[in-house]
Design an enzyme around this catalytic site. Structure first.
Site, PDB file in Angstrom:
ATOM      1  N   LYS A 108      -0.778   6.017  -5.275  1.00  0.00           N
ATOM      2  CA  LYS A 108      -1.145   6.860  -4.139  1.00  0.00           C
ATOM      3  C   LYS A 108      -0.347   6.426  -2.920  1.00  0.00           C
ATOM      4  CE  LYS A 108      -5.757   7.735  -5.973  1.00  0.00           C
ATOM      5  NZ  LYS A 108      -7.199   7.453  -5.921  1.00  0.00           N
ATOM      6  N   GLY A 140      -8.606  10.745  -7.971  1.00  0.00           N
ATOM      7  CA  GLY A 140     -10.043  10.958  -7.796  1.00  0.00           C
ATOM      8  C   GLY A 140     -10.692   9.761  -7.135  1.00  0.00           C
ATOM      9  N   LYS A 195      -5.063  10.438   2.412  1.00  0.00           N
ATOM     10  CA  LYS A 195      -6.435   9.915   2.528  1.00  0.00           C
ATOM     11  C   LYS A 195      -6.444   8.470   3.005  1.00  0.00           C
ATOM     12  CE  LYS A 195      -6.847   7.278  -1.476  1.00  0.00           C
ATOM     13  NZ  LYS A 195      -7.741   6.310  -2.094  1.00  0.00           N
ATOM     14  N   ASP A 248     -12.079  11.788  -3.180  1.00  0.00           N
ATOM     15  CA  ASP A 248     -11.400  10.503  -2.972  1.00  0.00           C
ATOM     16  C   ASP A 248     -11.447  10.093  -1.492  1.00  0.00           C
ATOM     17  OD1 ASP A 248      -9.990   8.253  -3.619  1.00  0.00           O
ATOM     18  OD2 ASP A 248      -8.083   9.258  -3.973  1.00  0.00           O
ATOM     19  N   ARG A 259      -9.508  -1.390   1.138  1.00  0.00           N
ATOM     20  CA  ARG A 259      -8.542  -2.120   1.954  1.00  0.00           C
ATOM     21  C   ARG A 259      -8.152  -1.363   3.208  1.00  0.00           C
ATOM     22  NH1 ARG A 259      -5.271  -4.045  -3.294  1.00  0.00           N
ATOM     23  NH2 ARG A 259      -5.385  -1.832  -3.705  1.00  0.00           N
ATOM     24  N   GLU A 285      -1.936   0.394   1.737  1.00  0.00           N
ATOM     25  CA  GLU A 285      -1.019   1.518   1.489  1.00  0.00           C
ATOM     26  C   GLU A 285      -0.942   2.470   2.678  1.00  0.00           C
ATOM     27  OE1 GLU A 285       1.829   2.678  -0.430  1.00  0.00           O
ATOM     28  OE2 GLU A 285       0.628   1.898  -2.101  1.00  0.00           O
TER      29      GLU A 285
END
Lengths: 338, 338
Positions: A108, A140, A195, A248, A259, A285
């Protein structure tokens, strides 16, 4: 389709959880890691009680640092590698891909610099322009610790090739895991990237103790800007309102352990990004992705006020308190979704 | 529009919070309650520190049990009454409505038996068929305790009459409160009703300790079935993905203190509905609304598996554990939104 041999490339949390799930499903399962030391240790222990309590990788799952051994004869290859390492990993493992094998990507993010989605990075590394049709994106609300504990969950298997999506659905359906399909991997990957940026904003709101009202509005407005970017790029609006979009996003914004949300919370309490990143050895991320998403938004001439705000807090020294004031004081307007 | 005299009909949490907000905004504000004893006590104390810490109703807000006194000359009348009492209250107060006044409805639910939305109940009580155009629905993620503490929040003012929606937006815009407008009061009211049913399901998931993955999927699938019902009835899809749809749903499902989620949690832990309702003296709006929503769904030939499951747990003796198994074991399928 008979259950085939599956290679899981990447021995992080998601790799381990999928190895155990696929074994439970009856697939012949191999798990590959890039670092021989870690692989040797995993091979011996077969569990990581600190990170994934309750999970065991059964002894008949092959764990190896040899990509050729892992991928030989595997008709499904699951790519479970952080986005920013994908290009390097696939440059190394790509040549062992079995002819006609399906690839399942669970990364992702957006690659910094190139703005490529994970499936694009994989396809480019393999060097076959039509390979992207053989990539299924799996996403998901899937916190790995909950999957390890066999708490019920849903995932979305998304591919332009319907047969591949259905094969992945069948491969992973378990009593505690329900798989939906769709045909919009572009939307699923964009949702999975954005997201994490919105989760940083949600964490900032938590750190400032703004409350559930503000955080829920942020979730809704964040989803709207994610959908705006996605539809401008050709994705389907429905994807953003499904489990790989909204589902998600909700997990990532509300689960206290994530995180990205946690990094945001520390920012909201006044810590600097440098201090936060120095104190953690995992990938956050959303931090590189905030740059990538904003670059995509500019390219598409899309307004993404929450992403812009997160970006400015991360990289431009904007104080969270001033950011909230800015968002609240924008001129009153009709609500617009996508 | 100059700030006019506003009457708030209903002295529950939302009534008190709006009285204090409107006073802060500079409006001449009156607060009406049906019960003289409570009104007298409110008049004296001007606060409810147990339920709404931090909130004071300023002394120049008139608090009265006399509906004529409250509504005389008020060009905006805010209806803040639980849905199931709306018909009785408006039968009593309707005749004092000033000619040309705008009505703002904050009730969330469906009237049992008649399946009417709050704005329909009000319009029917007043007996003018075109009055419904003068009803603005005000909704969004608005936990009253957070509003009382002046934590930042957003609301949606929705009316078919754009001028009315804009007037309400202007009336309530404050440094900590951002108001959006839209023109789909039908969708806003349906979202406000169904979200309490989904929140019961979210609470049941909490009571069974299913985790964030399952609860977030439930949120997404719950929003999808809410949108399916709404669009079948003529509402706009966008409304469900906005702050009064998704935003309010997220707050209601994740804030630990909500009545509907808490009731669900106790059900999920094995308590009976009768025991739960006997132990609380507040309205759990989702319980009667589950029946109403399911009746609407049948009328529209819409599948609402989560609402059906909540209904069956509440009224048909379905055990939560069996319900989850049923939901997980439905045949694998493509994801469908609305």
């Amino acid at each position: 389709m008979p259950l085939s041999t599956v290679a899981i490339m990447g021995d992080g949390q998601m790799g381990l959880v999928l190895a155990s799930a696929l074994h439970e499903r009856g697939a012949r399962t191999r798990l590959w890691g890039a670092f021989p030391d870690r692989v040797a240790s995993l091979n011996e222990r077969r569990e990581e009680p600190d990170r994934l309590p309750g999970l065991t990788v059964p002894s008949d799952v092959l764990i190896t640092a040899d990509e050729r051994e892992a991928m030989s004869g595997a008709m499904i290859v699951i790519s479970a590698v952080p986005t920013q390492y994908l290009a390097d990993v696939w440059a190394r493992i790509g040549k062992h891909l079995q002819n006609g094998a399906g690839i399942v990507s669970v990364s992702k993010g957006i690659e910094v610099g190139t703005l490529r989605r994970p499936s694009q990075v994989i396809a480019d590394a393999i060097g076959t322009s039509c390979i992207i049709q053989r990539v299924c994106v799996l996403s998901g609300p899937t916190i790995a610790t909950e999957l390890a504990a066999r708490q019920p969950a849903t995932m979305l298997a998304s591919a332009t090739d319907d047969e591949l999506a259905t094969a992945v659905q069948e491969l992973l359906t378990l009593s505690w895991l329900r798989i939906y399909t769709n045909d919009d991997p572009l939307g699923v990957e964009l949702a999975g990237a954005v997201k994490n940026v919105i989760a940083l904003a949600a964490g900032i709101a938590d750190g400032m103790q703004l409350g559930y009202n503000a955080k829920s509005a942020l979730l809704a407005r964040g989803l709207a800007e994610m959908a705006r970017l996605g539809t401008a790029m050709g994705a389907s609006l429905d994807t953003f309102f499904g489990i790989a979009g909204l589902g998600d996003l909700a997990t990532t914004c509300f689960c206290p352990h994530g995180r990205n949300r946690t990094c945001g919370e520390r920012l909201g309490k006044g810590e600097s990004l440098d201090a936060i990143l120095a104190s953690t050895n995992s990938v956050v991320e959303g931090v590189p992705t905030a740059k990538g998403v904003l670059a995509l938004a500019r390219k598409q001439h899309i307004e993404m006020p929450i992403t812009q705000t997160v970006h400015d807090i991360l990289f431009e020294g904007l104080a969270p308190r001033n950011a909230i004031a800015q968002l609240m004081e924008r001129s009153p307007k009709p609500e617009r979704i996508a």
